[in-house]
Design a protein around this motif. Sequence first.
Motif, PDB file in Angstrom:
ATOM      1  N   UNK A   1     142.204 -44.771  -3.167  1.00  0.00           N
ATOM      2  CA  UNK A   1     140.790 -44.877  -2.827  1.00  0.00           C
ATOM      3  C   UNK A   1     139.952 -43.789  -2.664  1.00  0.00           C
ATOM      4  N   UNK A   2     140.519 -42.954  -1.476  1.00  0.00           N
ATOM      5  CA  UNK A   2     139.741 -41.746  -1.108  1.00  0.00           C
ATOM      6  C   UNK A   2     139.481 -40.538  -2.379  1.00  0.00           C
ATOM      7  N   UNK A   3     140.590 -40.631  -3.103  1.00  0.00           N
ATOM      8  CA  UNK A   3     140.671 -39.447  -3.981  1.00  0.00           C
ATOM      9  C   UNK A   3     139.583 -40.075  -5.126  1.00  0.00           C
ATOM     10  N   UNK A   4     139.804 -41.158  -5.574  1.00  0.00           N
ATOM     11  CA  UNK A   4     138.950 -41.713  -6.407  1.00  0.00           C
ATOM     12  C   UNK A   4     137.452 -41.649  -6.184  1.00  0.00           C
ATOM     13  N   UNK A   5     137.146 -41.907  -4.872  1.00  0.00           N
ATOM     14  CA  UNK A   5     135.803 -41.907  -4.316  1.00  0.00           C
ATOM     15  C   UNK A   5     135.252 -40.422  -4.207  1.00  0.00           C
ATOM     16  N   UNK A   6     135.946 -39.639  -4.069  1.00  0.00           N
ATOM     17  CA  UNK A   6     135.583 -38.114  -4.159  1.00  0.00           C
ATOM     18  C   UNK A   6     135.316 -37.688  -5.685  1.00  0.00           C
ATOM     19  N   UNK A   7     136.455 -38.260  -6.462  1.00  0.00           N
ATOM     20  CA  UNK A   7     136.057 -37.895  -7.939  1.00  0.00           C
ATOM     21  C   UNK A   7     135.059 -38.605  -8.729  1.00  0.00           C
ATOM     22  N   UNK A   8     134.525 -39.862  -7.985  1.00  0.00           N
ATOM     23  CA  UNK A   8     133.362 -40.553  -8.521  1.00  0.00           C
ATOM     24  C   UNK A   8     132.199 -39.816  -8.044  1.00  0.00           C
ATOM     25  N   UNK A   9     132.263 -39.408  -6.735  1.00  0.00           N
ATOM     26  CA  UNK A   9     130.846 -38.696  -6.433  1.00  0.00           C
ATOM     27  C   UNK A   9     130.680 -37.322  -7.159  1.00  0.00           C
ATOM     28  N   UNK A  10     131.882 -36.617  -7.208  1.00  0.00           N
ATOM     29  CA  UNK A  10     131.768 -35.467  -7.711  1.00  0.00           C
ATOM     30  C   UNK A  10     131.455 -35.323  -9.259  1.00  0.00           C
ATOM     31  N   UNK A  11     131.895 -36.508  -9.881  1.00  0.00           N
ATOM     32  CA  UNK A  11     131.543 -36.671 -11.304  1.00  0.00           C
ATOM     33  C   UNK A  11     130.165 -37.026 -11.610  1.00  0.00           C
ATOM     34  N   UNK A  12     129.552 -37.825 -10.474  1.00  0.00           N
ATOM     35  CA  UNK A  12     128.311 -38.352 -10.626  1.00  0.00           C
ATOM     36  C   UNK A  12     127.395 -37.109 -10.379  1.00  0.00           C
TER      37      UNK A  12
ATOM     38  N   UNK B   1     128.118 -34.241 -11.055  1.00  0.00           N
ATOM     39  CA  UNK B   1     128.000 -33.403 -12.146  1.00  0.00           C
ATOM     40  C   UNK B   1     126.872 -33.646 -13.431  1.00  0.00           C
ATOM     41  N   UNK B   2     127.287 -34.848 -13.412  1.00  0.00           N
ATOM     42  CA  UNK B   2     126.381 -35.591 -14.629  1.00  0.00           C
ATOM     43  C   UNK B   2     124.764 -35.332 -14.307  1.00  0.00           C
ATOM     44  N   UNK B   3     124.716 -35.760 -12.853  1.00  0.00           N
ATOM     45  CA  UNK B   3     123.351 -35.483 -12.514  1.00  0.00           C
ATOM     46  C   UNK B   3     122.774 -34.035 -12.691  1.00  0.00           C
ATOM     47  N   UNK B   4     123.577 -33.178 -12.425  1.00  0.00           N
ATOM     48  CA  UNK B   4     123.199 -31.739 -12.608  1.00  0.00           C
ATOM     49  C   UNK B   4     123.003 -31.377 -14.086  1.00  0.00           C
ATOM     50  N   UNK B   5     123.623 -32.125 -14.928  1.00  0.00           N
ATOM     51  CA  UNK B   5     123.417 -31.823 -16.316  1.00  0.00           C
ATOM     52  C   UNK B   5     122.002 -32.396 -16.788  1.00  0.00           C
ATOM     53  N   UNK B   6     121.842 -33.533 -16.323  1.00  0.00           N
ATOM     54  CA  UNK B   6     120.488 -34.465 -16.603  1.00  0.00           C
ATOM     55  C   UNK B   6     119.387 -33.594 -16.081  1.00  0.00           C
TER      56      UNK B   6
ATOM     57  N   UNK C   1     123.505 -26.628 -20.156  1.00  0.00           N
ATOM     58  CA  UNK C   1     123.496 -27.567 -19.226  1.00  0.00           C
ATOM     59  C   UNK C   1     123.856 -29.073 -19.601  1.00  0.00           C
ATOM     60  N   UNK C   2     123.821 -29.296 -20.835  1.00  0.00           N
ATOM     61  CA  UNK C   2     124.118 -30.472 -21.267  1.00  0.00           C
ATOM     62  C   UNK C   2     125.671 -30.578 -21.679  1.00  0.00           C
ATOM     63  N   UNK C   3     126.108 -29.288 -21.794  1.00  0.00           N
ATOM     64  CA  UNK C   3     127.608 -29.695 -22.062  1.00  0.00           C
ATOM     65  C   UNK C   3     128.737 -29.298 -21.026  1.00  0.00           C
TER      66      UNK C   3
ATOM     67  N   UNK D   1     132.332 -36.113 -16.596  1.00  0.00           N
ATOM     68  CA  UNK D   1     132.957 -37.412 -17.193  1.00  0.00           C
ATOM     69  C   UNK D   1     134.628 -37.473 -16.987  1.00  0.00           C
ATOM     70  N   UNK D   2     135.182 -36.312 -16.959  1.00  0.00           N
ATOM     71  CA  UNK D   2     136.798 -36.245 -16.879  1.00  0.00           C
ATOM     72  C   UNK D   2     136.970 -36.805 -15.336  1.00  0.00           C
ATOM     73  N   UNK D   3     136.012 -36.201 -14.506  1.00  0.00           N
ATOM     74  CA  UNK D   3     136.167 -36.950 -12.918  1.00  0.00           C
ATOM     75  C   UNK D   3     136.044 -38.514 -12.998  1.00  0.00           C
ATOM     76  N   UNK D   4     135.037 -38.878 -13.601  1.00  0.00           N
ATOM     77  CA  UNK D   4     134.706 -40.060 -13.612  1.00  0.00           C
ATOM     78  C   UNK D   4     135.832 -41.038 -14.141  1.00  0.00           C
ATOM     79  N   UNK D   5     136.417 -40.660 -15.372  1.00  0.00           N
ATOM     80  CA  UNK D   5     137.529 -41.369 -15.915  1.00  0.00           C
ATOM     81  C   UNK D   5     138.656 -41.522 -15.160  1.00  0.00           C
ATOM     82  N   UNK D   6     138.882 -40.210 -14.660  1.00  0.00           N
ATOM     83  CA  UNK D   6     139.987 -40.053 -13.632  1.00  0.00           C
ATOM     84  C   UNK D   6     139.988 -41.167 -12.465  1.00  0.00           C
ATOM     85  N   UNK D   7     138.712 -41.190 -11.749  1.00  0.00           N
ATOM     86  CA  UNK D   7     138.714 -42.215 -10.563  1.00  0.00           C
ATOM     87  C   UNK D   7     138.752 -43.489 -11.348  1.00  0.00           C
ATOM     88  N   UNK D   8     138.235 -43.779 -12.362  1.00  0.00           N
ATOM     89  CA  UNK D   8     138.182 -45.177 -13.170  1.00  0.00           C
ATOM     90  C   UNK D   8     139.767 -45.615 -13.227  1.00  0.00           C
TER      91      UNK D   8
END
Length: 127
Positions: free
Chosen positions: A8-19, A21-26, A41-43, A50-57
């Motif tokens: 749960x802790x690892x997936x939470x860190x991955x979710x926050x970091x992935x989000x 990163x996606x926010x930085x792209x936007x 910035x888009x790529x 996305x990799x971090x979010x999918x791993x957390x999922x």
Amino acid sequence: MNPETVIDAVSAVFMVTGALMSLAAAIGLLRFPDLMSRMHAATKPQVLGLFLLLTALGLQMRTWWVWPVLLVAWLFQLLTVPVSAHMVGRAGYRTKHLHPELLSADELEAVVQQAAAKRRADGDTGR
């Protein structure tokens, strides 16, 4: 320490970091001044985010069958994002939608000039 808590802790860190990163792209898409900067910035952060979010999922689902599906989704993004960025960059360069003063080096200009000179010498009008 319980393994469930660690997952749960690892997936939470991955979710926050992935989000983030996606926010930085936007934000980069909205704030950067020209096409080339926006394309970067888009790529770059989007694929890692996305990799971090999918791993957390995948970690949160806790089933084996979800991993191949998530891997296919990430590989599809990993293969298509650079190609689409390359095509957008070429189209932007050809249509002069860039700020040459922001480029540190324009390595494509000599090639484009050579191709244009060859086309003129061959009598091709490009139509």
